[in-house]
Design a protein around this motif. Structure first.
Motif, PDB file in Angstrom:
ATOM      1  N   SER A  77      -3.653 -14.134   4.121  1.00 30.18           N
ATOM      2  CA  SER A  77      -2.478 -14.233   3.258  1.00 30.18           C
ATOM      3  C   SER A  77      -2.681 -13.234   2.129  1.00 30.18           C
ATOM      4  CB  SER A  77      -2.309 -15.652   2.708  1.00 30.18           C
ATOM      5  OG  SER A  77      -3.325 -15.942   1.775  1.00 30.18           O
ATOM      6  N   GLY A  78      -1.598 -12.824   1.513  1.00 31.96           N
ATOM      7  CA  GLY A  78      -1.708 -11.812   0.470  1.00 31.96           C
ATOM      8  C   GLY A  78      -1.798 -10.431   1.088  1.00 31.96           C
ATOM      9  N   PRO A  79      -2.414  -9.487   0.384  1.00 28.39           N
ATOM     10  CA  PRO A  79      -2.478  -8.113   0.891  1.00 28.39           C
ATOM     11  C   PRO A  79      -3.356  -8.021   2.134  1.00 28.39           C
ATOM     12  CG  PRO A  79      -3.893  -8.343  -1.012  1.00 28.39           C
ATOM     13  CD  PRO A  79      -3.128  -9.636  -0.885  1.00 28.39           C
ATOM     14  N   ASP A  80      -3.068  -7.051   2.971  1.00 27.89           N
ATOM     15  CA  ASP A  80      -3.828  -6.827   4.196  1.00 27.89           C
ATOM     16  C   ASP A  80      -5.096  -6.056   3.854  1.00 27.89           C
ATOM     17  OD1 ASP A  80      -4.571  -6.658   6.847  1.00 27.89           O
ATOM     18  OD2 ASP A  80      -3.218  -4.997   7.307  1.00 27.89           O
ATOM     19  N   LEU A  81      -6.202  -6.778   3.748  1.00 28.38           N
ATOM     20  CA  LEU A  81      -7.493  -6.200   3.405  1.00 28.38           C
ATOM     21  C   LEU A  81      -8.532  -6.725   4.383  1.00 28.38           C
ATOM     22  CD1 LEU A  81      -7.388  -6.965  -0.432  1.00 28.38           C
ATOM     23  CD2 LEU A  81      -6.806  -4.799   0.668  1.00 28.38           C
ATOM     24  N   ALA A  82      -9.570  -5.958   4.618  1.00 29.78           N
ATOM     25  CA  ALA A  82     -10.646  -6.386   5.511  1.00 29.78           C
ATOM     26  C   ALA A  82     -11.924  -5.669   5.117  1.00 29.78           C
ATOM     27  CB  ALA A  82     -10.289  -6.072   6.959  1.00 29.78           C
ATOM     28  N   GLY A  83     -13.033  -6.220   5.578  1.00 31.58           N
ATOM     29  CA  GLY A  83     -14.295  -5.570   5.279  1.00 31.58           C
ATOM     30  C   GLY A  83     -15.444  -6.190   6.035  1.00 31.58           C
ATOM     31  N   THR A  84     -16.594  -5.575   5.825  1.00 33.92           N
ATOM     32  CA  THR A  84     -17.819  -6.014   6.475  1.00 33.92           C
ATOM     33  C   THR A  84     -18.967  -5.875   5.486  1.00 33.92           C
ATOM     34  OG1 THR A  84     -17.015  -5.163   8.586  1.00 33.92           O
ATOM     35  CG2 THR A  84     -19.355  -5.589   8.437  1.00 33.92           C
ATOM     36  N   PHE A  85     -19.840  -6.869   5.494  1.00 38.04           N
ATOM     37  CA  PHE A  85     -21.104  -6.790   4.781  1.00 38.04           C
ATOM     38  C   PHE A  85     -22.204  -6.845   5.830  1.00 38.04           C
ATOM     39  CE2 PHE A  85     -18.437  -8.902   1.518  1.00 38.04           C
ATOM     40  CZ  PHE A  85     -18.568  -7.973   0.502  1.00 38.04           C
ATOM     41  N   SER A  86     -23.043  -5.833   5.838  1.00 35.42           N
ATOM     42  CA  SER A  86     -24.179  -5.793   6.761  1.00 35.42           C
ATOM     43  C   SER A  86     -25.455  -5.816   5.936  1.00 35.42           C
ATOM     44  CB  SER A  86     -24.169  -4.513   7.596  1.00 35.42           C
ATOM     45  OG  SER A  86     -22.988  -4.412   8.336  1.00 35.42           O
ATOM     46  N   LEU A  87     -26.370  -6.693   6.308  1.00 37.06           N
ATOM     47  CA  LEU A  87     -27.649  -6.781   5.616  1.00 37.06           C
ATOM     48  C   LEU A  87     -28.742  -6.238   6.528  1.00 37.06           C
ATOM     49  CD1 LEU A  87     -27.251 -10.354   4.126  1.00 37.06           C
ATOM     50  CD2 LEU A  87     -27.078  -8.189   2.913  1.00 37.06           C
ATOM     51  N   LEU A  88     -29.514  -5.318   5.990  1.00 39.89           N
ATOM     52  CA  LEU A  88     -30.603  -4.699   6.753  1.00 39.89           C
ATOM     53  C   LEU A  88     -31.909  -4.931   6.013  1.00 39.89           C
ATOM     54  CD1 LEU A  88     -28.734  -1.331   7.257  1.00 39.89           C
ATOM     55  CD2 LEU A  88     -28.980  -3.137   8.953  1.00 39.89           C
ATOM     56  N   PRO A 105      -3.651   2.050   1.003  1.00 43.81           N
ATOM     57  CA  PRO A 105      -3.456   2.446  -0.397  1.00 43.81           C
ATOM     58  C   PRO A 105      -2.151   1.925  -1.007  1.00 43.81           C
ATOM     59  CG  PRO A 105      -4.311   4.290   0.861  1.00 43.81           C
ATOM     60  CD  PRO A 105      -3.981   3.202   1.855  1.00 43.81           C
ATOM     61  N   ASP A 106      -1.060   1.912  -0.255  1.00 44.19           N
ATOM     62  CA  ASP A 106       0.207   1.409  -0.798  1.00 44.19           C
ATOM     63  C   ASP A 106       0.123  -0.082  -1.101  1.00 44.19           C
ATOM     64  OD1 ASP A 106       1.409   3.909  -0.758  1.00 44.19           O
ATOM     65  OD2 ASP A 106       2.200   3.633   1.272  1.00 44.19           O
ATOM     66  N   THR A 107      -0.573  -0.826  -0.241  1.00 40.88           N
ATOM     67  CA  THR A 107      -0.746  -2.264  -0.465  1.00 40.88           C
ATOM     68  C   THR A 107      -1.545  -2.512  -1.734  1.00 40.88           C
ATOM     69  OG1 THR A 107      -0.627  -2.738   1.898  1.00 40.88           O
ATOM     70  CG2 THR A 107      -1.689  -4.394   0.518  1.00 40.88           C
ATOM     71  N   ILE A 108      -2.592  -1.722  -1.945  1.00 40.05           N
ATOM     72  CA  ILE A 108      -3.404  -1.858  -3.160  1.00 40.05           C
ATOM     73  C   ILE A 108      -2.535  -1.598  -4.388  1.00 40.05           C
ATOM     74  CG2 ILE A 108      -5.305  -0.832  -4.482  1.00 40.05           C
ATOM     75  CD1 ILE A 108      -6.305  -2.588  -2.225  1.00 40.05           C
ATOM     76  N   LYS A 109      -1.732  -0.548  -4.356  1.00 35.36           N
ATOM     77  CA  LYS A 109      -0.859  -0.208  -5.483  1.00 35.36           C
ATOM     78  C   LYS A 109       0.134  -1.331  -5.759  1.00 35.36           C
ATOM     79  CE  LYS A 109       1.360   2.322  -8.518  1.00 35.36           C
ATOM     80  NZ  LYS A 109       0.988   2.147  -9.883  1.00 35.36           N
ATOM     81  N   GLU A 110       0.774  -1.855  -4.699  1.00 32.45           N
ATOM     82  CA  GLU A 110       1.770  -2.918  -4.865  1.00 32.45           C
ATOM     83  C   GLU A 110       1.145  -4.207  -5.397  1.00 32.45           C
ATOM     84  OE1 GLU A 110       3.518  -3.368  -1.000  1.00 32.45           O
ATOM     85  OE2 GLU A 110       4.245  -1.299  -0.978  1.00 32.45           O
TER      86      GLU A 110
END
Length: 146
Positions: A77-88, A105-110
Motif C-alpha cells: 500500500s502507498g508508493p510502489d517501493l521495493a528493496g533487498t537487504f543482504s547480509l554477508l 522517481p515520479d512516485t518518490i516526488k509525488e
C-alpha cells in the motif's frame, strides 16, 4: 524503475544484524521518516511514515531467504517501493550489509516531495547512506550488549 545499491560494514556478528532487521520496533531508530513500525502478522509490517510533512501509513510485505541471509521487502500500500537487504559475514564479529532500493522517481516526488532528476537521486542516495549509518550504530550497540 530506478535502483540504488549501497553497502556498509558493521562491527557486529551477522546474527545481531539479522535480528535488528527483523524487529520492526527498531525501524524508527534507523529509517529516517519512519515514526512507528509494528508487525501485522508473520510477513507484514505497518509503517507510519512522515511524507513531506504529513503522516502516511504503508503496508510492507517481507520475505526471507534465510539460507542466503537475504531479506526482501515491498510496499503493498502507498508508493510502489521495493528493496533487498543482504547480509554477508566478513568474519565472526563483522558483517557487510548490502542494501538495494528500487523506486520510481515520479512516485518518490509525488509521495515525499523534494527535487527531481539528479538532485532527487543525490538526495535519495544521501538518505540511504544515512539510514545505513544509523543501522550500523544500532547493530554495533546491540552487539556490544550481548
Amino acid at each position: 524503475m530506478s535502483t540504488l545499491e549501497e553497502h556498509i560494514d558493521v562491527d557486529a556478528p551477522l546474527e545481531t544484524a539479522w535480528d535488528c532487521l527483523h524487529r520492526p520496533e527498531t525501524y524508527p531508530r534507523f529509517l529516517n521518516g519512519v515514526r512507528d513500525a509494528r508487525p501485522e502478522g508473520e510477513r507484514r509490517t505497518h509503517l507510519d511514515v512522515d511524507t513531506g510533512g504529513r503522516a502516511q501509513g504503508f503496508e510492507v510485505e517481507i520475505a526471507d531467504r534465510e539460507m542466503e541471509n537475504v531479506m526482501t521487502w515491498r510496499t503493498t500500500s502507498g508508493p510502489d517501493l521495493a528493496g533487498t537487504f543482504s547480509l554477508l559475514p566478513i568474519d565472526r564479529a563483522h558483517t557487510r550489509l548490502q542494501a538495494r532500493f528500487e523506486y520510481d522517481p515520479d512516485t518518490i516526488k509525488e509521495t515525499f516531495g523534494g527535487p527531481r532528476g539528479f538532485a532527487q537521486a543525490t538526495a535519495i542516495e544521501r538518505g540511504v547512506r544515512s539510514d545505513l549509518q544509523q543501522f550500523k550504530e544500532l547493530a554495533e550497540a546491540e552487539g556490544k550488549g550481548r
